[in-house]
Write a protein that holds these residues in place. Sequence first.
Motif, PDB file in Angstrom:
ATOM      1  N   ILE A  21       0.834  -1.209   0.000  1.00 23.57           N
ATOM      2  CA  ILE A  21       0.000   0.000   0.000  1.00 23.57           C
ATOM      3  C   ILE A  21       0.871   1.262   0.000  1.00 23.57           C
ATOM      4  N   ARG A  22       1.928   1.265   0.807  1.00 25.76           N
ATOM      5  CA  ARG A  22       2.789   2.442   0.861  1.00 25.76           C
ATOM      6  C   ARG A  22       3.457   2.689  -0.501  1.00 25.76           C
ATOM      7  N   LEU A  23       3.805   1.622  -1.206  1.00 26.44           N
ATOM      8  CA  LEU A  23       4.438   1.766  -2.515  1.00 26.44           C
ATOM      9  C   LEU A  23       3.447   2.213  -3.581  1.00 26.44           C
ATOM     10  N   GLN A  24       2.199   1.751  -3.477  1.00 26.01           N
ATOM     11  CA  GLN A  24       1.221   2.014  -4.535  1.00 26.01           C
ATOM     12  C   GLN A  24       0.552   3.383  -4.423  1.00 26.01           C
ATOM     13  N   ASP A  25       0.698   4.042  -3.290  1.00 27.75           N
ATOM     14  CA  ASP A  25       0.170   5.396  -3.159  1.00 27.75           C
ATOM     15  C   ASP A  25       0.813   6.283  -4.229  1.00 27.75           C
ATOM     16  N   LYS A  26      -0.001   7.042  -4.952  1.00 27.35           N
ATOM     17  CA  LYS A  26       0.532   7.867  -6.050  1.00 27.35           C
ATOM     18  C   LYS A  26       1.492   8.943  -5.553  1.00 27.35           C
ATOM     19  N   ASN A  27       1.453   9.267  -4.261  1.00 23.71           N
ATOM     20  CA  ASN A  27       2.363  10.259  -3.695  1.00 23.71           C
ATOM     21  C   ASN A  27       3.596   9.624  -3.047  1.00 23.71           C
ATOM     22  N   SER A  28       3.750   8.320  -3.239  1.00 24.21           N
ATOM     23  CA  SER A  28       4.838   7.599  -2.592  1.00 24.21           C
ATOM     24  C   SER A  28       6.203   8.061  -3.094  1.00 24.21           C
ATOM     25  N   THR A  29       7.151   8.204  -2.177  1.00 23.22           N
ATOM     26  CA  THR A  29       8.528   8.561  -2.527  1.00 23.22           C
ATOM     27  C   THR A  29       9.511   7.461  -2.128  1.00 23.22           C
ATOM     28  N   TYR A  30       8.986   6.313  -1.716  1.00 23.53           N
ATOM     29  CA  TYR A  30       9.855   5.206  -1.320  1.00 23.53           C
ATOM     30  C   TYR A  30      10.615   4.666  -2.532  1.00 23.53           C
ATOM     31  N   LYS A  31      11.843   4.226  -2.299  1.00 21.01           N
ATOM     32  CA  LYS A  31      12.685   3.707  -3.381  1.00 21.01           C
ATOM     33  C   LYS A  31      12.337   2.258  -3.729  1.00 21.01           C
ATOM     34  N   GLY A  32      11.763   1.535  -2.794  1.00 15.72           N
ATOM     35  CA  GLY A  32      11.434   0.139  -3.031  1.00 15.72           C
ATOM     36  C   GLY A  32      10.947  -0.510  -1.752  1.00 15.72           C
ATOM     37  N   PRO A  33      10.624  -1.815  -1.780  1.00 15.10           N
ATOM     38  CA  PRO A  33      10.076  -2.505  -0.605  1.00 15.10           C
ATOM     39  C   PRO A  33      10.958  -2.407   0.634  1.00 15.10           C
ATOM     40  N   MET A  34      12.271  -2.623   0.472  1.00 15.03           N
ATOM     41  CA  MET A  34      13.144  -2.600   1.640  1.00 15.03           C
ATOM     42  C   MET A  34      13.279  -1.193   2.221  1.00 15.03           C
ATOM     43  N   ASP A  35      13.139  -0.185   1.382  1.00 13.64           N
ATOM     44  CA  ASP A  35      13.156   1.184   1.888  1.00 13.64           C
ATOM     45  C   ASP A  35      11.932   1.452   2.748  1.00 13.64           C
ATOM     46  N   VAL A  36      10.786   0.898   2.339  1.00 13.03           N
ATOM     47  CA  VAL A  36       9.567   1.031   3.150  1.00 13.03           C
ATOM     48  C   VAL A  36       9.781   0.384   4.514  1.00 13.03           C
ATOM     49  N   VAL A  37      10.285  -0.854   4.492  1.00  9.33           N
ATOM     50  CA  VAL A  37      10.518  -1.582   5.742  1.00  9.33           C
ATOM     51  C   VAL A  37      11.481  -0.819   6.635  1.00  9.33           C
ATOM     52  N   ALA A  38      12.579  -0.357   6.049  1.00 10.93           N
ATOM     53  CA  ALA A  38      13.598   0.345   6.839  1.00 10.93           C
ATOM     54  C   ALA A  38      13.046   1.613   7.478  1.00 10.93           C
ATOM     55  N   GLN A  39      12.286   2.380   6.712  1.00  7.83           N
ATOM     56  CA  GLN A  39      11.755   3.638   7.251  1.00  7.83           C
ATOM     57  C   GLN A  39      10.690   3.395   8.324  1.00  7.83           C
ATOM     58  N   ILE A  40       9.848   2.389   8.131  1.00  5.66           N
ATOM     59  CA  ILE A  40       8.822   2.088   9.133  1.00  5.66           C
ATOM     60  C   ILE A  40       9.463   1.616  10.433  1.00  5.66           C
ATOM     61  N   VAL A  41      10.437   0.697  10.326  1.00  7.36           N
ATOM     62  CA  VAL A  41      11.105   0.165  11.518  1.00  7.36           C
ATOM     63  C   VAL A  41      11.870   1.270  12.238  1.00  7.36           C
ATOM     64  N   LYS A  42      12.508   2.151  11.462  1.00  5.33           N
ATOM     65  CA  LYS A  42      13.271   3.257  12.064  1.00  5.33           C
ATOM     66  C   LYS A  42      12.354   4.196  12.832  1.00  5.33           C
ATOM     67  N   LYS A  43      11.188   4.470  12.299  1.00  2.74           N
ATOM     68  CA  LYS A  43      10.280   5.436  12.903  1.00  2.74           C
ATOM     69  C   LYS A  43       9.403   4.834  13.995  1.00  2.74           C
ATOM     70  N   ASP A  44       8.860   3.624  13.729  1.00  4.76           N
ATOM     71  CA  ASP A  44       7.862   3.048  14.639  1.00  4.76           C
ATOM     72  C   ASP A  44       8.292   1.739  15.294  1.00  4.76           C
ATOM     73  N   GLY A  45       9.464   1.238  14.956  1.00  9.46           N
ATOM     74  CA  GLY A  45       9.903  -0.035  15.509  1.00  9.46           C
ATOM     75  C   GLY A  45       9.344  -1.202  14.712  1.00  9.46           C
ATOM     76  N   PRO A  46       9.783  -2.435  15.017  1.00  7.71           N
ATOM     77  CA  PRO A  46       9.322  -3.617  14.277  1.00  7.71           C
ATOM     78  C   PRO A  46       7.796  -3.785  14.284  1.00  7.71           C
ATOM     79  N   LEU A  47       7.151  -3.410  15.394  1.00  7.49           N
ATOM     80  CA  LEU A  47       5.688  -3.547  15.467  1.00  7.49           C
ATOM     81  C   LEU A  47       4.981  -2.585  14.518  1.00  7.49           C
ATOM     82  N   GLY A  48       5.703  -1.583  14.024  1.00  5.41           N
ATOM     83  CA  GLY A  48       5.121  -0.672  13.047  1.00  5.41           C
ATOM     84  C   GLY A  48       4.727  -1.378  11.765  1.00  5.41           C
ATOM     85  N   LEU A  49       5.354  -2.526  11.498  1.00  6.46           N
ATOM     86  CA  LEU A  49       5.024  -3.306  10.305  1.00  6.46           C
ATOM     87  C   LEU A  49       3.649  -3.957  10.415  1.00  6.46           C
TER      88      LEU A  49
END
Length: 265
Positions: free
Chosen positions: A100-128
């Motif tokens: 969902i984060r990748l498919q948002d038309k306003n998404s600026t993520y570089k790819g799947p692992m970038d999404v994971v890395a940013q979510i974990v960095k900001k919200d921790g593993p439970l953020g996933l």
Amino acid sequence: MQLQVGKAVPGAEHYDGMVDCFRKIIAKEGAGRLYRGLVPPLMLEAPKRAVKFAANDFWGKTFKQTFGVDKMTQSLSILTGCSAGATESVVVVPFELVKIRLQDKNSTYKGPMDVVAQIVKKDGPLGLYAGLEPTFWRHVMWNGGYFGCIFQVRALLPKAETKSAQLFNDFVSGAVGGFVGTAFNTPFDVVKSRVQNSVKVAGQVPKYNWTFPSLLLIAREEGVGALYSGFLPKVLRLAPGGGVLLLVVEFTLGIFRKQLGPPYI
């Protein structure tokens, strides 16, 4: 389509339907954009389907023992499907969140692992696991409708006398189940998409947070029809897909039963 909030505003981009959505995405972003977020579903599909049918088999046996019955009934098939969906939802959430984060038309993520890395960095593993609750309801509703319909449609279809007739019955049963499951779960899918695309801001409660309040909020602000945003592409995928899924599962199980022999037959 599920992520666009509110009604059409003059001058602002708005998708008026599936074909319009295809046309505008290709015109503005290129055909490659249609495959944005492809990796998470590819990684998820096999374990997701395995968990779905393994859980359905487990809960079916458990409920038959619990209620002291030898054969599956309509009500038990629905209960079993709902339980399988609840089990499946736990596996699905992180993959759906990344998609969902990748498919948002306003998404600026570089790819799947970038999404994971940013979510974990900001919200921790439970953020996933953001959006677990609406994902739970989405899968409970779909699997309850899917497996409940399979039981009923199989009972209504003529008894299969040949292997090809049995495969045809499996496909029809699965396709009907896929349609009904999609009709039941699309509103919950819309909420899930909105919740998972909401970025947390410290000190603020997200607009879309819990499932049932969000259902009422969308219906009030955008109309009941907004709860079925994206229904057509979903049902075009999941109705025949549900038929193919059941056909392949039953065909494959038949091969294994034949190879393994008793007590698997």
